[in-house]
Design an enzyme around this catalytic site. Structure first.
Site, PDB file in Angstrom:
ATOM      1  N   ASP A  46      33.489  40.131  46.255  1.00 35.76           N
ATOM      2  CA  ASP A  46      34.528  39.562  47.108  1.00 35.76           C
ATOM      3  C   ASP A  46      33.859  38.682  48.150  1.00 35.76           C
ATOM      4  O   ASP A  46      32.744  38.979  48.581  1.00 35.76           O
ATOM      5  CB  ASP A  46      35.322  40.676  47.794  1.00 35.76           C
ATOM      6  CG  ASP A  46      36.606  40.148  48.409  1.00 35.76           C
ATOM      7  OD1 ASP A  46      36.583  39.763  49.603  1.00 35.76           O
ATOM      8  OD2 ASP A  46      37.631  40.079  47.707  1.00 35.76           O
ATOM      9  N   TYR A  55      39.435  33.936  57.941  1.00 38.38           N
ATOM     10  CA  TYR A  55      39.765  35.355  57.715  1.00 38.38           C
ATOM     11  C   TYR A  55      39.367  36.214  58.920  1.00 38.38           C
ATOM     12  O   TYR A  55      40.086  37.119  59.321  1.00 38.38           O
ATOM     13  CB  TYR A  55      39.032  35.896  56.483  1.00 38.38           C
ATOM     14  CG  TYR A  55      39.761  35.698  55.180  1.00 38.38           C
ATOM     15  CD1 TYR A  55      40.968  36.346  54.924  1.00 38.38           C
ATOM     16  CD2 TYR A  55      39.237  34.888  54.181  1.00 38.38           C
ATOM     17  CE1 TYR A  55      41.634  36.197  53.710  1.00 38.38           C
ATOM     18  CE2 TYR A  55      39.890  34.719  52.957  1.00 38.38           C
ATOM     19  CZ  TYR A  55      41.093  35.378  52.737  1.00 38.38           C
ATOM     20  OH  TYR A  55      41.745  35.214  51.539  1.00 38.38           O
ATOM     21  N   ARG A 106      43.093  42.061  37.888  1.00 38.30           N
ATOM     22  CA  ARG A 106      44.140  43.056  37.638  1.00 38.30           C
ATOM     23  C   ARG A 106      45.041  42.743  36.457  1.00 38.30           C
ATOM     24  O   ARG A 106      45.826  43.581  36.035  1.00 38.30           O
ATOM     25  CB  ARG A 106      45.000  43.220  38.905  1.00 38.30           C
ATOM     26  CG  ARG A 106      44.291  43.986  40.003  1.00 38.30           C
ATOM     27  CD  ARG A 106      45.121  44.028  41.278  1.00 38.30           C
ATOM     28  NE  ARG A 106      45.216  42.709  41.898  1.00 38.30           N
ATOM     29  CZ  ARG A 106      46.013  42.421  42.926  1.00 38.30           C
ATOM     30  NH1 ARG A 106      46.794  43.357  43.444  1.00 38.30           N
ATOM     31  NH2 ARG A 106      46.026  41.206  43.442  1.00 38.30           N
ATOM     32  N   ARG A 152      38.859  34.569  38.867  1.00 38.86           N
ATOM     33  CA  ARG A 152      39.451  35.918  38.794  1.00 38.86           C
ATOM     34  C   ARG A 152      39.639  36.393  37.360  1.00 38.86           C
ATOM     35  O   ARG A 152      40.601  37.088  37.053  1.00 38.86           O
ATOM     36  CB  ARG A 152      40.801  35.974  39.528  1.00 38.86           C
ATOM     37  CG  ARG A 152      40.624  36.094  41.022  1.00 38.86           C
ATOM     38  CD  ARG A 152      41.874  36.639  41.722  1.00 38.86           C
ATOM     39  NE  ARG A 152      42.050  35.886  42.944  1.00 38.86           N
ATOM     40  CZ  ARG A 152      43.136  35.181  43.241  1.00 38.86           C
ATOM     41  NH1 ARG A 152      44.174  35.171  42.449  1.00 38.86           N
ATOM     42  NH2 ARG A 152      43.190  34.509  44.372  1.00 38.86           N
ATOM     43  N   ARG A 209      39.412  50.514  38.096  1.00 35.93           N
ATOM     44  CA  ARG A 209      39.545  50.414  39.549  1.00 35.93           C
ATOM     45  C   ARG A 209      40.411  51.515  40.159  1.00 35.93           C
ATOM     46  O   ARG A 209      40.385  51.743  41.359  1.00 35.93           O
ATOM     47  CB  ARG A 209      40.175  49.043  39.905  1.00 35.93           C
ATOM     48  CG  ARG A 209      39.212  47.887  39.961  1.00 35.93           C
ATOM     49  CD  ARG A 209      38.608  47.661  41.332  1.00 35.93           C
ATOM     50  NE  ARG A 209      39.622  47.516  42.373  1.00 35.93           N
ATOM     51  CZ  ARG A 209      39.901  48.444  43.270  1.00 35.93           C
ATOM     52  NH1 ARG A 209      39.273  49.591  43.269  1.00 35.93           N
ATOM     53  NH2 ARG A 209      40.825  48.237  44.184  1.00 35.93           N
TER      54      ARG A 209
END
Length: 367
Positions: free
Chosen positions: A86, A164, A41, A37, A50
């Site tokens: 992703d 998921y 963010r 990552r 973004r």
């Protein structure tokens, strides 16, 4: 800059191959380092890029993926880039709808509830048609990197994606997904096989597009015990490595190093060492020396600083990195965190981590 799509031919010459050499077990002057990552963010420029876009719309824009992939490399002397994407693009390619819900994370509008729901999934996936936008992002980014560092492509592993798809999002117990393994073992294997087949084509496609390394994320391995892992995760992890390599050969594509990262799967390290991957990634819950003892000398290790260590003062980060390097040794080793960076981390502390790896490993190698 991430302008104009170029063909996957004529890529710029690689200038820093330290990461690839370490992955292949060749000697390196310093220990290479990247962060899971790293395009994330915690970077203000990432949040800015973004801001206006839906998350999965961003994933489908090669230009934005390229920009986000390059941002951390403008700030830090990282030894690898990882394509911004992703793991849930694979369930999307199978026809499932996933939306990013603010404050909650990725959410499936219609998770798999019954075995019959498997019939709703695409049984044959043309990865170029469904995931071509990832391939375009990889090709564009590989050119835009101008040979600075290698580019990592990746996928989620079958069990992690299955969990998921059944849970409908994140879960602390994975009880719905695990109940399938106990109640519907045959259907579970059907789903895992379908996922593995798509993942194999997807990873080969990433190499054709320009990825120079591949990482498989079995992020939810920790929810399985040794038996379930042996039955429902490991066979597919092995199969993916083998099938990807034989297809790369068939298609005369580069045989790129492959990394398996099975989070919290200490119980499976010996098996993972023999699963066909050049590199085994480790989370922060295992001592370097123990991991090395179980995995042996023929596989490169990657990891495994606790991401939360980056909240410490910079001097402390340096000490922790030094200790980590002494535990792993500087060779056949790629430094990383034991999981991804968190959104509230200070970029300067990420920089301190990267620089400490380079400085301490060079010092250890000299002496």
């Amino acid at each position: 800059t991430c302008s104009l799509l170029r063909s996957p031919k004529g890529f710029p010459k690689l200038k820093n191959d330290t990461f690839l050499r370490a992955a292949r077990g060749e000697e390196t002057e310093h220990t290479p380092v990247w962060c899971m990552r790293q395009a994330g963010r915690y970077l203000p420029e990432f949040r800015e890029t973004r801001a206006s876009q839906d998350f999965f719309a961003t994933c489908r824009s090669p230009k934005l993926c390229c920009e986000l992939t390059l941002q951390p490399l403008r700030r830090f002397p990282l030894d690898a880039a990882i394509i911004f994407s992703d793991i849930l693009v694979v369930p999307q390619a199978l026809g499932m709808e996933v939306v990013m819900v603010p404050g909650k994370g990725p959410t499936f509008t219609e998770p798999l509830k019954e075995v019959e729901d498997l019939l709703k999934l695409r049984q044959k996936v043309d990865v170029t048609a469904e995931l071509g936008y990832v391939f375009q992002a990889i090709t564009l980014t590989r050119h835009s990197l101008e040979g600075k560092v290698p580019l990592i492509g990746f996928s989620g592993a079958p069990w992690t994606l299955m969990s998921y798809m059944i849970e409908g999002g994140g879960s602390t117990t994975m009880a719905k997904a695990k109940s399938w393994l106990y109640r519907h073992p045959e259907a579970s294997h059907r789903l895992l096989r379908l996922l593995a087949d798509v993942i194999i084509d997807y990873l080969v496609g990433q190499v054709a597009a320009g990825a120079q390394v591949l990482q498989l994320f079995e992020s939810h391995a920790g929810h399985l015990g040794p038996e379930l892992f042996q039955d429902f995760a490991l066979p597919y992890i092995r199969d993916i490595a083998q099938a990807v390599k034989s297809k790369l050969k068939e298609e005369a594509l580069p045989l790129v190093p492959m990394i398996i990262f099975a989070k919290d799967a200490h119980y499976a390290l010996r098996d993972l060492a023999h699963a066909g991957y050049e590199v085994v990634g480790l989370d922060w819950t295992i001592r370097p020396q123990e991991a090395r003892a179980q995995i042996g000398k023929d596989v490169t290790l990657q990891g495994n600083l606790d991401p939360c260590a980056l909240y410490a003062p910079k001097e402390k980060i340096g000490e922790l990195v030094k200790k980590m390097l002494e535990g792993f040794g500087t060779q056949r080793y790629i430094a990383n965190l034991g999981h991804g960076l968190y959104p509230d981390m200070n970029p300067e502390h990420v920089g301190a981590f990267v620089e400490a790896v380079h400085a301490h490993s060079r010092h250890i190698n000299k002496h």
